[in-house]
Design a protein around this motif. Structure first.
Motif, PDB file in Angstrom:
ATOM      1  N   UNK A   1       0.823  -1.210   0.000  1.00 32.28           N
ATOM      2  CA  UNK A   1       0.000   0.000   0.000  1.00 32.28           C
ATOM      3  C   UNK A   1       0.862   1.268   0.000  1.00 32.28           C
ATOM      4  N   UNK A   2       2.018   1.195   0.640  1.00 34.60           N
ATOM      5  CA  UNK A   2       2.900   2.366   0.679  1.00 34.60           C
ATOM      6  C   UNK A   2       3.485   2.692  -0.682  1.00 34.60           C
ATOM      7  N   UNK A   3       3.346   1.769  -1.639  1.00 27.78           N
ATOM      8  CA  UNK A   3       3.866   1.962  -2.991  1.00 27.78           C
ATOM      9  C   UNK A   3       2.747   2.061  -4.036  1.00 27.78           C
ATOM     10  N   UNK A   4       1.503   2.178  -3.592  1.00 24.69           N
ATOM     11  CA  UNK A   4       0.365   2.199  -4.524  1.00 24.69           C
ATOM     12  C   UNK A   4      -0.548   3.385  -4.218  1.00 24.69           C
ATOM     13  N   UNK A   5      -0.057   4.610  -4.375  1.00 28.72           N
ATOM     14  CA  UNK A   5      -0.841   5.791  -3.973  1.00 28.72           C
ATOM     15  C   UNK A   5      -2.105   6.017  -4.804  1.00 28.72           C
ATOM     16  N   UNK A   6      -2.085   5.652  -6.084  1.00 29.58           N
ATOM     17  CA  UNK A   6      -3.258   5.894  -6.930  1.00 29.58           C
ATOM     18  C   UNK A   6      -4.438   5.053  -6.458  1.00 29.58           C
ATOM     19  N   UNK A   7      -4.189   3.778  -6.174  1.00 31.93           N
ATOM     20  CA  UNK A   7      -5.270   2.913  -5.717  1.00 31.93           C
ATOM     21  C   UNK A   7      -5.787   3.365  -4.352  1.00 31.93           C
ATOM     22  N   UNK A   8      -4.910   3.841  -3.517  1.00 28.55           N
ATOM     23  CA  UNK A   8      -5.356   4.350  -2.218  1.00 28.55           C
ATOM     24  C   UNK A   8      -6.217   5.596  -2.385  1.00 28.55           C
TER      25      UNK A   8
END
Length: 350
Positions: free
Chosen positions: A25-32
């Protein structure tokens, strides 16, 4: 519905899985960012989604986002060797109906697809089209119930377009693989890097100076060839499409047929979506010690039956490395049972 709300290898791995998901999650800002929107608007409230995907930490971020949007999700693996068991345990503890563990038999793999379909999904999310194929072959009663789906792989899209041409595709499916963000980035950069990651984790070889034969110069093959070249390998491309072969030539790679490349390669990587790309007549010409890896979705690009017939013995030397000793004493090494090496021997796309 399935008799059990989930089936995973070991639920005690959930804590480890939560940490892996947190890292992803720390590497997937768009999905967050999308998750924030989904939590507010609940666009999937009341929808049941059946997913057949690689059960990895990145997939877990997607599943969490779908749930945040109000969806009920049932998930199974899209490959018997690609599941991260800790992640599957974490999802199960979060209420996802997940049916996946690493090392499934063929029978277990397809039973898990049946478990997902027992939830009667309205939307399918597929990787390789096994979920959709099972609906069309065994559960045609669901064709009027499912409203649509997605398919994210080259191999899966090929299968579905064949159904569509024959007039047998029972509901609309979005070919995610056709999106620019998929093939220009995920296929080229993601598969390119993760394939070599899997090979290096499995073998611990030095690529510099090796002759690497890449079969297929689609977007995945392009990425693999470019990264192998960047690590110092001498790259040969095998490509049946003349325009793609010309492109590979102008990109600086040698172009040969597989028969010509077979005696030259130290490492062979298939990425075609086709069957029997490397087969008996090629094995017979390979040098002692050649390594065989596949980055296509299904374990059909390297003909394992041919390799078995040519061999007098086989043994596992290290995880994901199997030695086949041929009658003349030469040894060939198959990685990850010929399954997609970037997920079976590594963690998939970064």
């Amino acid at each position: 519905m399935a008799k059990q709300p989930y089936r995973v290898k070991d639920v005690s791995l959930a804590e480890e899985g939560l940490k892996l998901i947190e890292w992803a999650e720390s590497r997937m800002p768009v999905l967050l960012k999308l998750r924030e929107e989904f939590e507010r608007e609940k666009p999937l409230e009341g929808w049941r989604i059946g997913a057949c995907l690689h059960v990895t930490k990145e997939t877990a971020v997607l599943v969490r986002t779908l749930k945040a949007g109000g969806a009920e999700v049932a998930l199974c693996a899209s490959n018997p060797l690609s599941t991260q068991d800790a992640v599957a345990a974490a999802l199960a503890m979060e209420g996802v109906n997940v049916y996946a563990w690493r090392g499934q038999t063929t029978e277990e793999y397809y039973q898990c697809i049946e478990d997902v379909l027992s939830y009667r999904p309205r939307i399918t999310v597929d990787d390789g089209a096994d979920l959709v194929a099972t609906i069309h072959s065994k559960h045609r009663e669901l064709l009027g119930h499912v409203v649509g789906g997605t398919e994210e792989t080259t191999t899966g899209v090929i299968r579905l377009r064949a159904l569509a041409r024959e007039g047998r595709l029972g509901y609309p499916i979005i070919a995610v693989n056709d999106a620019y963000t998929k093939y220009l980035f995920d296929n080229r950069f993601g598969t390119g890097q993760s394939t070599l990651d899997g090979i290096l984790r499995a073998t611990s070889i030095l690529l510099a100076g090796k002759t690497v034969v890449v079969a297929g110069y689609g977007w995945c093959g392009r990425g693999i060839a470019l990264r192998a070249k960047g690590m110092g390998a001498n790259v040969i491309v095998v490509e049946a499409n003349p325009l793609r072969a010309l492109e590979a030539l102008m990109d600086g790679f040698q172009i040969k047929s597989m028969m010509e490349a077979a005696p030259l390669g130290d490492l062979f990587i298939t990425a075609t979506g086709n069957t029997d790309v490397i087969r008996r007549e090629h094995f017979e010409r390979m040098k002692d010690g050649a390594i065989l890896a596949n980055s296509g979705h299904f374990n059909v690009e390297i003909s394992v039956p041919d390799l078995e017939q040519l061999s007098v013995s086989r043994r596992t030397l290290r995880p994901n490395v199997e030695e086949f000793k041929l009658k003349d004493g030469r040894r060939l090494y198959l990685l990850a049972e010929g399954r997609l090496v970037n997920l079976a021997a590594a963690e998939g796309h970064p």
